[in-house]
Each structure stands twice: as structure tokens, then as C-alpha cells.
Design a protein around this motif. Structure first.
Motif, short mmCIF file in Angstrom:
data_model
loop_
_atom_site.label_atom_id
_atom_site.label_comp_id
_atom_site.label_asym_id
_atom_site.label_seq_id
_atom_site.Cartn_x
_atom_site.Cartn_y
_atom_site.Cartn_z
N THR A 1 -5.32 -4.26 7.69
CA THR A 1 -4.51 -3.50 6.71
C THR A 1 -4.33 -2.06 7.17
OG1 THR A 1 -6.31 -2.71 5.27
CG2 THR A 1 -5.49 -4.93 4.85
N VAL A 2 -5.39 -1.46 7.72
CA VAL A 2 -5.24 -0.08 8.19
C VAL A 2 -4.43 0.00 9.49
CG1 VAL A 2 -7.13 1.07 7.00
CG2 VAL A 2 -7.62 -0.18 9.11
N ARG B 1 -13.43 -5.54 -2.45
CA ARG B 1 -14.49 -4.56 -2.18
C ARG B 1 -15.79 -5.33 -2.13
NH1 ARG B 1 -15.09 -1.05 -7.91
NH2 ARG B 1 -14.02 -2.58 -9.20
N ASP C 1 0.84 -1.20 0.00
CA ASP C 1 0.00 0.00 0.00
C ASP C 1 0.87 1.25 0.00
OD1 ASP C 1 -2.39 -1.41 -0.02
OD2 ASP C 1 -2.64 -1.37 2.15
N GLY D 1 -9.89 -3.82 10.83
CA GLY D 1 -9.13 -3.90 9.58
C GLY D 1 -7.62 -3.97 9.84
N HIS E 1 -7.98 0.59 -1.98
CA HIS E 1 -8.77 -0.37 -1.20
C HIS E 1 -7.94 -1.65 -1.20
CE1 HIS E 1 -12.01 -2.99 0.13
NE2 HIS E 1 -12.91 -2.03 0.09
N PRO E 2 -7.79 -2.32 -0.03
CA PRO E 2 -6.96 -3.54 -0.06
C PRO E 2 -7.64 -4.66 -0.84
CG PRO E 2 -8.01 -3.29 2.08
CD PRO E 2 -8.31 -2.03 1.31
N TYR F 1 -8.43 5.77 1.30
CA TYR F 1 -8.18 4.34 1.48
C TYR F 1 -9.43 3.74 2.12
CZ TYR F 1 -5.57 0.06 2.66
OH TYR F 1 -5.12 -1.24 2.74
N MET G 1 -8.66 7.29 5.83
CA MET G 1 -8.94 5.86 5.89
C MET G 1 -10.39 5.71 6.32
SD MET G 1 -5.51 4.31 7.58
CE MET G 1 -4.18 5.47 7.78
N THR H 1 -12.11 0.63 3.17
CA THR H 1 -12.01 -0.76 3.63
C THR H 1 -13.40 -1.38 3.75
OG1 THR H 1 -12.12 -0.21 5.99
CG2 THR H 1 -9.93 -0.24 4.99
N ARG H 2 -13.41 -2.68 3.82
CA ARG H 2 -14.63 -3.49 3.93
C ARG H 2 -15.01 -3.66 5.41
NH1 ARG H 2 -15.09 -9.11 4.63
NH2 ARG H 2 -12.86 -9.15 5.04
N GLN I 1 -15.42 -5.84 8.22
CA GLN I 1 -14.79 -7.17 8.38
C GLN I 1 -15.78 -8.12 9.05
OE1 GLN I 1 -10.92 -7.40 7.62
NE2 GLN I 1 -11.93 -5.88 6.32
#
Ligand code: NCD
Length: 338
Positions: free
Chosen positions: A173-174, A276, A142, A171, A272-273, A231, A164, A233-234, A236
Motif C-alpha cells: 500500500t505504501v 491493524r 487512500d 507494504g 492505516h490500510p 499513515y 508513513m 502500516t502493519r 507484513q
């Protein structure tokens, strides 16, 4: 850090110089990832790719990265088909699998599990995501993407403004990306989430201590202006006690072309990691953004291969041997450059 033989478990292992070095090695992987050249530098080496949680990109890109360096990949993709369901400990699994592999990538639903596995492993282990805790290779890719996207606009990471958005509580990733941002200066960071899904306080605190300007909010639209990077994110859902609870947050933040045009600068980069959530009730990143030149999500996934090749080359100490065994690609590759 000393890369050869090291585990990669957390972004906290990396200094700014380490990250720059990974980026430099990742850049040098371009001809191999683009199928201009092939290398056999890892011929005979085996990657144990152990994914005990769903994964598409991370699992396949780690596997491809290893293949592109000439190595072989053995996959375990389901807890049900492994002896962990028979009560085997992570310690025993690690002792066994590390006897069969030269390096292991592991994803597991529990925080700290990959670190525990690494302690018992006889070969280097890369954390492919341990529950909500960390996802270091994703954060490096990222950041590599952020750097490339901003450089192409003559901007740099220092001083950037990043928002973010989404499930910042669960998340990983964040969590990892935020901690990597501690290596840079004077950032403006917008943390946009439902109040219940805020970024862990410990991470917010260290970002502030670093001197970054941090603002937490539930209102996405009022904070979209002026960002260099968005950025998303979903939610989770796998981390919630019930599907109903996850459903209550789904669709809370949605970005589409109309919202982008209204609130964002024209060159704002959208990341977005992935995955989506494209179901109607979520639709966090609308398909109508697919033609938007700022949408970097597939550049992110391509960059993932470069960064993961770099990590393998560094921890297996072959960075300077890659070109020795290389040759031109002999098959049709043209479609890849369209
Ligand atoms: C992320 C993950 O697994 O943490 N995906 C990925 O690795 N690219 C994000 C997610 O699942 O939402």
C-alpha cells in the motif's frame, strides 16, 4: 488514460487528470453507497473476485461495489480450492476465468502475477494486491481519503506533510501510495521504519527526483510533529522467512492517544490500510484512539467502496448510464447515517 476496457495493474498508469476523474466519479457514487438510491446498471454482469491471499476489506468492498452497481459476484478465495494447486498456470486460469466474467479482481502473493494473469485475460483485470509490489485501488482510496480529510480542514494535498510508518519494505500500500504522490508537488515525506524495513531505494529516489523533501528515520516520536497525515502500516509477517523474524519488529512503532496528544497537532489525520495488528505485542494503533476525530481508518474503508465503484463504472464504461436505471431504496436505512 482510456478507462473503458483497461486493466488496472499499477498506479503508474494514472495521470493527475485520471486520478481527479476517478475522484469525481467516486463522489457521484455517494447516494448509491449510502443506500439512498439503487442502480441496476451492471445487471447481468459478473465479477470474478479471485483472492489467493487473505483479505477482508479489499475482497468484500470490491464485491459490494459491484453489487451496488447491480452486478453479480463469483468468488474464489483459496489457492487450495482452485486448480492452481494442481499445477495449472496463471495463463490457463486467466483464459478460463475471463470466459466466465466481465471483469476480474485478483490478489496473489507474487509480484507481477496479476500482470501476468492480465496478459492472458480476455476481460479487464484489477490488481487487488500482487505480493509486496502494488495495491493500486488501495492507493487511490487512500489518496481520495487524504484529499477529503484535508479539504474538510481547508488544506490541500500539494504542500502537505505525510509520515508513513512501519514495514515500508514489504507494504504494497505504501509502495503504491508513494508513487501516486509523484502526481503532486512540494510534499514533505517522512519514512519511519526499522532500518531493515526501509522503503525500496528506487521509490525513495523517484520521490526525491520529483522534488519532494524525503527523510528516512527509525525514530517515530521525533518525526510526529507537524504532519498533516500519519499513515501507519502493519509488519507484513507473511513476507518474512520466519515468524520469529517478523516478531522482532512487532510493536516497534505504536501510536496511542497519549503519544498523539504529546507529539501531534490536534487535527492530524491518522490512517492505516488495515488490518491493524491489535495483538498486545504489536498494538500499532491503540483502541484508545477510536474516539479521536482524526482517526480516519473507517472513513478510509467506506471510501474504498466509492473508489471501487468508480473503477468498475469507468472500465465497464457505464459512468453516464448509472442514473438511467436507478430508483429510491425501499428499506430501512436510518442507522447508516448516525
Ligand atoms: C493491506 C494489504 O493487503 O496490502 N490491506 C488492505 O488491502 N487493506 C495491508 C496489510 O495487509 O497490512
Amino acid at each position: 488514460m482510456e478507462f473503458p476496457g483497461s486493466h488496472i495493474l499499477s498506479v503508474n498508469q494514472f495521470s493527475r487528470e485520471d486520478v481527479e476523474y476517478i475522484f469525481q466519479v467516486a463522489d457521484s457514487m455517494q447516494p448509491y453507497a449510502n443506500r439512498e438510491r439503487i442502480t441496476k446498471v451492471l445487471d447481468g454482469a459478473i465479477l470474478g473476485n479471485m483472492f489467493f491471499e487473505p483479505s477482508t476489506r479489499t475482497r468484500v468492498s470490491f464485491g459490494c461495489a459491484f453489487n451496488l452497481l447491480g452486478g453479480h459476484v463469483r468468488e474464489t478465495t483459496d489457492v487450495k480450492s482452485s486448480s492452481l494447486t494442481k499445477g495449472e498456470s496463471l495463463y490457463d486460469t486467466a483464459r478460463v476465468i475471463s470466459g466466465y466474467s466481465d471483469v476480474v479482481v485478483m490478489r496473489h502473493p507474487q509480484s507481477g502475477s496479476v500482470g501476468e494473469f492480465a496478459k492472458a485475460s480476455r476481460v479487464p483485470v484489477i490488481n487487488g494486491g500482487d505480493g509486496p509490489n502494488e495495491h493500486p485501488s488501495q492507493a487511490v482510496l487512500d489518496l481520495y481519503t487524504i484529499r477529503k480529510e484535508l479539504h474538510s480542514q481547508n488544506r490541500s494535498i500539494n504542500g502537505m506533510k505525510i509520515a508513513m510508518v512501519g514495514d515500508l519494505k514489504h507494504g504494497r500500500t505504501v509502495h503504491s501510495l508513494s508513487q501516486l504522490l509523484l502526481l503532486y508537488d512540494d510534499l514533505k515525506i517522512r519514512l519511519i521504519s526499522p532500518a531493515e524495513l526501509r522503503m525500496p531505494e528506487s521509490i525513495v529516489d523517484i520521490l526525491k527526483q520529483k522534488g519532494h523533501e524525503v527523510l528516512e528515520t527509525e525514530d517515530m516520536e521525533s518525526e510526529l510533529a507537524g504532519n498533516d497525515i500519519l499513515y501507519l502500516t502493519r509488519i507484513q509477517e507473511e513476507r518474512f522467512a520466519s515468524k520469529e523474524e517478523a516478531d522482532s519488529y512487532r510493536g516497534r512503532f505504536r501510536l496511542n492517544q497519549a503519544i498523539y496528544t504529546r507529539y501531534c497537532e490536534p487535527n492530524t489525520v491518522i490512517m492505516h490500510p488495515l488490518p491493524r495488528d491489535s495483538r498486545a505485542e504489536a498494538n500499532e494503533l491503540d483502541n484508545d484512539l477510536n474516539q479521536n476525530p482524526g482517526l480516519a481508518i473507517f472513513r478510509q474503508t467506506d471510501n474504498g467502496v466509492l473508489v471501487r465503484m468508480a473503477l468498475f463504472a469507468l472500465i465497464l464504461d457505464v459512468v453516464h448510464k448509472i442514473d438511467d436505471t436507478s430508483s429510491d431504496v425501499g428499506w430501512y436505512t436510518e442507522r447508516r447515517f448516525q
